[in-house]
Design a protein around this motif. Structure first.
Motif, PDB file in Angstrom:
ATOM      1  N   PHE A 170      46.444  -0.689  37.485  1.00  0.00           N
ATOM      2  CA  PHE A 170      46.536  -0.716  36.015  1.00  0.00           C
ATOM      3  C   PHE A 170      45.460  -1.611  35.420  1.00  0.00           C
ATOM      4  N   LEU A 171      45.246  -2.784  36.052  1.00  0.00           N
ATOM      5  CA  LEU A 171      44.237  -3.719  35.540  1.00  0.00           C
ATOM      6  C   LEU A 171      42.852  -3.090  35.625  1.00  0.00           C
TER       7      LEU A 171
ATOM      8  N   LYS B 126      42.255  -0.435  32.940  1.00  0.00           N
ATOM      9  CA  LYS B 126      41.935  -1.005  31.619  1.00  0.00           C
ATOM     10  C   LYS B 126      40.532  -1.597  31.620  1.00  0.00           C
TER      11      LYS B 126
ATOM     12  N   SER C  84      46.757  -2.230  24.603  1.00  0.00           N
ATOM     13  CA  SER C  84      45.732  -3.286  24.587  1.00  0.00           C
ATOM     14  C   SER C  84      45.608  -3.920  25.968  1.00  0.00           C
ATOM     15  N   LYS C  85      44.515  -4.648  26.180  1.00  0.00           N
ATOM     16  CA  LYS C  85      44.270  -5.310  27.459  1.00  0.00           C
ATOM     17  C   LYS C  85      45.383  -6.312  27.767  1.00  0.00           C
TER      18      LYS C  85
ATOM     19  N   ILE D 187      48.473  -4.559  29.012  1.00  0.00           N
ATOM     20  CA  ILE D 187      48.328  -4.078  30.387  1.00  0.00           C
ATOM     21  C   ILE D 187      48.442  -5.230  31.364  1.00  0.00           C
ATOM     22  N   GLU D 188      47.886  -6.393  30.989  1.00  0.00           N
ATOM     23  CA  GLU D 188      47.992  -7.558  31.883  1.00  0.00           C
ATOM     24  C   GLU D 188      49.445  -7.996  32.025  1.00  0.00           C
TER      25      GLU D 188
END
Lengths: 203, 203
Positions: free
Chosen positions: A48-49, A52, B37-38, B41-42
């Motif tokens: 996932f990281l 993105k 957004s990033k 996701i994090e």
């Protein structure tokens, strides 16, 4: 549901935030993941990281891509004078699977849907008009879902694009009315690309 | 399906590896996540890493826990002389939700199912026998699903545990036959805890 671990509860909440996944399913998936090895979980989470971090939208057509220009737009063997307008990246995958189309694409990102609060300004239309303005586009194919929203969007696009010289076509209605494009079977979809017809306004 | 990005394809493969999630659903979820957004996701990805890092199985009962001993086993107000034997952590959640039970639990982790290649040795039974051997357990409640596999496991456990002094009971069969325990409604489940009955071997 009183989950006896904050960390597990976090995972359940994150999974349940995905569309179509409820709390019970999320818990089942979370416990399934909990039983995997540490390496597997790291691979899972990093996927996932990395998505993105590295996945972009093609600056030309809006398709998903690892590079600035996607593999379809940068392929010189494809016909850059024909643009197929789709709602979603999944529609590109469906059309590509038919192997019936050799032009390029344009992804709108959404279709006009007043019920969901989506208007023309939420669609990726400007860059399509710019491409058509150059006069190098000979044909624009409307390949939106055969729904009320798809028809509304077709009508709006037609109004915007008809002043230019490009021919406007739409998928032949082999795709059954009321169904979503991406779920059409390959033969029906292939037939409707081959039999695409000049766009006519239906009032 | 020829996804135009390796990183997106990775995410789709990871999601499709979860039980009950096919390729199409995985792609839909992946694209949904791609549009977040990033930061989001994090948070999403780290939830899984933290679960694997910090969540343990209670060394006493096998329940999920953030600490070595779970909140139920370490609660002195609970009745440690009564042990409720369940297949899965989700069964604990279902029983706790009824607020009808004040004893402790023992999680088997699976039930005997020759069709799935699961035998008695795959179950967390030894630590249960050790607890019963101490003579401090007065009652053992069998709370397995009312299925063939649940009955087989009940029978096996009964053979193992009947030599000891603890009384063996099973949930009253208010839970409808053939259904999975965790999907029973709270009232039925609550009634079957209150009306639990001495275990009888049925041949």
């Amino acid at each position: 549901m009183n989950i006896p671990s904050k960390h597990l509860e976090n995972v359940v909440e994150q999974l349940a935030s995905l569309p179509g996944i409820g709390k019970r399913t999320a818990l089942r998936l979370a416990l399934h993941l909990f039983n995997r090895s540490k390496d597997e979980i790291e691979t899972f989470a990093h996927a996932f990281l990395e998505m993105k971090e590295y996945v972009k939208k093609c600056s030309s057509c809006g398709n998903i891509s690892d590079t600035d220009i996607c593999t379809i737009c940068s392929n010189e063997k494809r016909d850059h004078t024909t643009i197929c307008v789709v709602e979603d990246i999944r529609d590109i995958l469906a059309i590509e699977a038919t192997e019936s189309y050799k032009g390029i694409y344009h992804v709108l990102g959404a279709i006009i849907s007043p019920m969901d609060g989506i208007g023309p300004n939420d669609l990726n239309i400007d860059s399509l008009i710019k491409k058509v303005e150059t006069g190098q586009v000979h044909e624009i194919i409307f390949a939106l879902s055969a729904t009320m929203e798809g028809d509304t969007t077709n009508f709006y696009l037609y109004k915007k694009l008809s002043p230019f010289s490009a021919q406007i076509t739409s998928l032949s209605r082999g795709v059954s009315i009321g169904s979503e494009l991406q779920y059409a079977d390959e033969i029906t979809l292939s037939r409707s690309i081959i039999n695409r017809q000049p766009f006519k306004v239906q009032i």
